[in-house]
Scaffold this motif. Structure first.
Motif, PDB file in Angstrom:
ATOM      1  N   VAL A  99      -8.721   2.678  -4.268  1.00 36.43           N
ATOM      2  CA  VAL A  99      -8.213   1.393  -3.732  1.00 36.43           C
ATOM      3  C   VAL A  99      -9.333   0.666  -2.995  1.00 36.43           C
ATOM      4  O   VAL A  99      -9.526  -0.538  -3.160  1.00 36.43           O
ATOM      5  CB  VAL A  99      -7.017   1.620  -2.778  1.00 36.43           C
ATOM      6  CG1 VAL A  99      -6.630   0.323  -2.074  1.00 36.43           C
ATOM      7  CG2 VAL A  99      -5.823   2.184  -3.537  1.00 36.43           C
ATOM      8  N   LEU A 100     -10.084   1.405  -2.194  1.00 38.53           N
ATOM      9  CA  LEU A 100     -11.078   0.756  -1.345  1.00 38.53           C
ATOM     10  C   LEU A 100     -12.230   0.164  -2.161  1.00 38.53           C
ATOM     11  O   LEU A 100     -12.923  -0.741  -1.696  1.00 38.53           O
ATOM     12  CB  LEU A 100     -11.584   1.719  -0.269  1.00 38.53           C
ATOM     13  CG  LEU A 100     -10.490   2.211   0.702  1.00 38.53           C
ATOM     14  CD1 LEU A 100     -11.084   3.042   1.826  1.00 38.53           C
ATOM     15  CD2 LEU A 100      -9.653   1.070   1.273  1.00 38.53           C
ATOM     16  N   SER A 101     -12.434   0.649  -3.407  1.00 40.92           N
ATOM     17  CA  SER A 101     -13.453   0.055  -4.276  1.00 40.92           C
ATOM     18  C   SER A 101     -12.871  -1.030  -5.169  1.00 40.92           C
ATOM     19  O   SER A 101     -13.585  -1.624  -5.974  1.00 40.92           O
ATOM     20  CB  SER A 101     -14.096   1.133  -5.147  1.00 40.92           C
ATOM     21  OG  SER A 101     -14.820   2.014  -4.332  1.00 40.92           O
ATOM     22  N   ASN A 102     -11.585  -1.261  -5.033  1.00 36.50           N
ATOM     23  CA  ASN A 102     -10.893  -2.266  -5.841  1.00 36.50           C
ATOM     24  C   ASN A 102     -10.882  -3.595  -5.073  1.00 36.50           C
ATOM     25  O   ASN A 102     -10.926  -3.597  -3.844  1.00 36.50           O
ATOM     26  CB  ASN A 102      -9.451  -1.766  -6.047  1.00 36.50           C
ATOM     27  CG  ASN A 102      -8.651  -2.591  -7.024  1.00 36.50           C
ATOM     28  OD1 ASN A 102      -8.450  -3.776  -6.820  1.00 36.50           O
ATOM     29  ND2 ASN A 102      -8.173  -1.944  -8.071  1.00 36.50           N
ATOM     30  N   ILE A 133      -7.097   6.866  -2.402  1.00 43.63           N
ATOM     31  CA  ILE A 133      -7.619   5.966  -1.348  1.00 43.63           C
ATOM     32  C   ILE A 133      -8.995   5.391  -1.698  1.00 43.63           C
ATOM     33  O   ILE A 133      -9.165   4.168  -1.676  1.00 43.63           O
ATOM     34  CB  ILE A 133      -7.601   6.663   0.034  1.00 43.63           C
ATOM     35  CG1 ILE A 133      -6.145   6.875   0.460  1.00 43.63           C
ATOM     36  CG2 ILE A 133      -8.345   5.831   1.086  1.00 43.63           C
ATOM     37  CD1 ILE A 133      -5.956   7.712   1.717  1.00 43.63           C
ATOM     38  N   LEU A 177       0.845  -1.206   0.000  1.00 45.62           N
ATOM     39  CA  LEU A 177       0.000   0.000   0.000  1.00 45.62           C
ATOM     40  C   LEU A 177       0.879   1.254   0.000  1.00 45.62           C
ATOM     41  O   LEU A 177       0.591   2.234  -0.697  1.00 45.62           O
ATOM     42  CB  LEU A 177      -0.918   0.010   1.231  1.00 45.62           C
ATOM     43  CG  LEU A 177      -2.044  -1.033   1.272  1.00 45.62           C
ATOM     44  CD1 LEU A 177      -2.712  -1.060   2.650  1.00 45.62           C
ATOM     45  CD2 LEU A 177      -3.089  -0.775   0.184  1.00 45.62           C
ATOM     46  N   GLY A 219      -8.616  -3.722  -2.251  1.00 42.97           N
ATOM     47  CA  GLY A 219      -8.938  -3.003  -1.008  1.00 42.97           C
ATOM     48  C   GLY A 219      -9.271  -4.036   0.068  1.00 42.97           C
ATOM     49  O   GLY A 219      -9.620  -5.172  -0.232  1.00 42.97           O
ATOM     50  N   SER A 220      -9.128  -3.660   1.323  1.00 47.98           N
ATOM     51  CA  SER A 220      -9.346  -4.623   2.410  1.00 47.98           C
ATOM     52  C   SER A 220      -9.663  -3.845   3.680  1.00 47.98           C
ATOM     53  O   SER A 220      -9.416  -2.630   3.744  1.00 47.98           O
ATOM     54  CB  SER A 220      -8.072  -5.446   2.636  1.00 47.98           C
ATOM     55  OG  SER A 220      -7.014  -4.582   3.025  1.00 47.98           O
ATOM     56  N   ALA A 254      -6.572  -2.043   4.507  1.00 48.32           N
ATOM     57  CA  ALA A 254      -6.339  -0.836   3.701  1.00 48.32           C
ATOM     58  C   ALA A 254      -7.241   0.295   4.183  1.00 48.32           C
ATOM     59  O   ALA A 254      -6.798   1.447   4.315  1.00 48.32           O
ATOM     60  CB  ALA A 254      -6.594  -1.147   2.227  1.00 48.32           C
ATOM     61  N   ALA A 255      -8.502  -0.039   4.477  1.00 47.15           N
ATOM     62  CA  ALA A 255      -9.443   0.993   4.941  1.00 47.15           C
ATOM     63  C   ALA A 255      -9.003   1.577   6.275  1.00 47.15           C
ATOM     64  O   ALA A 255      -9.180   2.762   6.550  1.00 47.15           O
ATOM     65  CB  ALA A 255     -10.841   0.391   5.064  1.00 47.15           C
TER      66      ALA A 255
END
Ligand SMILES: NC(=O)c1ccc[n+]([C@@H]2O[C@H](COP(=O)([O-])OP(=O)(O)OC[C@H]3O[C@@H](n4cnc5c(N)ncnc54)[C@H](OP(=O)(O)O)[C@@H]3O)[C@@H](O)[C@H]2O)c1
Length: 274
Positions: A195-198, A192, A174, A201-202, A205-206
């Motif tokens: 990533v979070l919609s990918n 950010i 990340l 994302g996890s 990550a959030a």
């Protein structure tokens, strides 16, 4: 059952508070005195006060030293639960010492950090006798939202070390990805949510990206503790003759950052390299 909590770091202090709030009689011990009214002066005194002994200590050295300090107080009425993340050899050593003294031992590290500990929502990885886990379940449930029985003693230690390796290398990835995006003109605020919609994302990550972007490294799990866990992972890999380049690179980076003085920050300080 009276309970003694050894180690009043980020997690142990919060678990001791939750056990007390749930009505248990709790005694605590910390190497550096914390001035709590429930504190014992020595590990031996804490062992004498309770049947159930719970370690929330830093590492294998801490667990072995503490065990040696209280060994002479142990009786077959005691139960030892190790919640610390330690090397596999230390788990095996603790199990062997307890077996010699006829004391039940549970290998029970956990996942979940400062906030989960505060809310009594850790997840325990438990390895050992299922009857012992059932006996301890009402107490373990005070500090956790889930107890996963993984198998025989040592299994939980291995799973804990392996899953921490995923967290460390993920935060390294990340950090690299956000640094690349930023260097090419994509702001962290743009990066950010993408990533979070990918799929990559996890929850991790959030949890970590927003604070990394703010330069907020308030410690939930220290860089030094993640570094020591990466060493345990490299030891397990070596013993199995496995090459683990991502683990090696991330461990080396954490070592360097610790040497630069960032050991006590949260391990998301991996982003500081950029
Ligand atoms: N924080 C997390 O998110 C998290 C998540 C999963 C697992 N864990 C694991 O859970 C354990 C506790 O974590 P934590 O975050 O609470 O750690 P921490 O804040 O670093 O606290 C470590 C504790 O260990 C004690 N200690 C260190 N060396 C010792 C020694 N040689 N003898 C006796 N005591 C010693 C410290 O005492 P002093 O106060 O005297 O230094 C302190 O009470 C660690 O194994 C960690 O890897 C943590």
């Amino acid at each position: 059952m009276n309970i003694s909590v050894f180690g009043l770091g980020i997690i142990g202090a919060r678990c001791a508070d939750n056990l007390t709030a749930a009505g248990h009689s709790v005694t605590t011990w910390n190497r550096t005195p914390k001035g709590r009214p429930d504190s014992a002066d020595s590990p031996a005194q804490a062992a004498k006060a309770s049947q159930l002994l719970c370690f929330y200590l830093k590492d294998g050295v801490a667990c072995r030293e503490t065990f040696e300090s209280l060994r002479h107080e142990l009786t077959p009425n005691h139960i030892l639960v190790n919640h610390s993340t330690v090397d596999l050899e230390t788990t095996e050593w603790l199990a062997e010492q307890c077996s010699k003294l006829n004391i039940p031992f549970l290998d029970a590290p956990f996942t979940g950090s400062k906030v989960a500990a505060q809310n009594g929502e850790l997840v325990y990885y438990a390895a050992g006798d299922s009857t012992l886990i059932d006996t301890l379940r009402p107490i373990l449930e005070v500090t956790s939202k889930e107890i996963i029985h993984l198998g025989s003693t040592g299994t939980a230690t291995i799973v804990k070390i392996a899953t921490n390796l995923i967290s460390a290398t993920t935060v390294q990835a990340l950090s690299e990805a956000m640094a690349i995006a930023k260097a090419h003109g994509v702001s962290e605020q743009t990066f950010i949510p993408a990533v979070l919609s990918n799929a990559c994302g996890s929850p991790l990550a959030a949890m970590k990206l927003p604070t990394m972007a703010q330069g907020d490294y308030d410690t939930h799990f220290s860089l030094d503790n993640m570094r020591k866990d990466s060493v345990f992972a490299l030891e397990l890999a070596k013993a199995a003759k496995l090459k683990t380049p991502a683990a090696e690179a991330t461990s080396a980076t954490m070592n360097a950052l610790c040497e630069e003085g960032f050991a006590d920050l949260d391990y998301s300080a991996l982003y500081k390299q950029f």
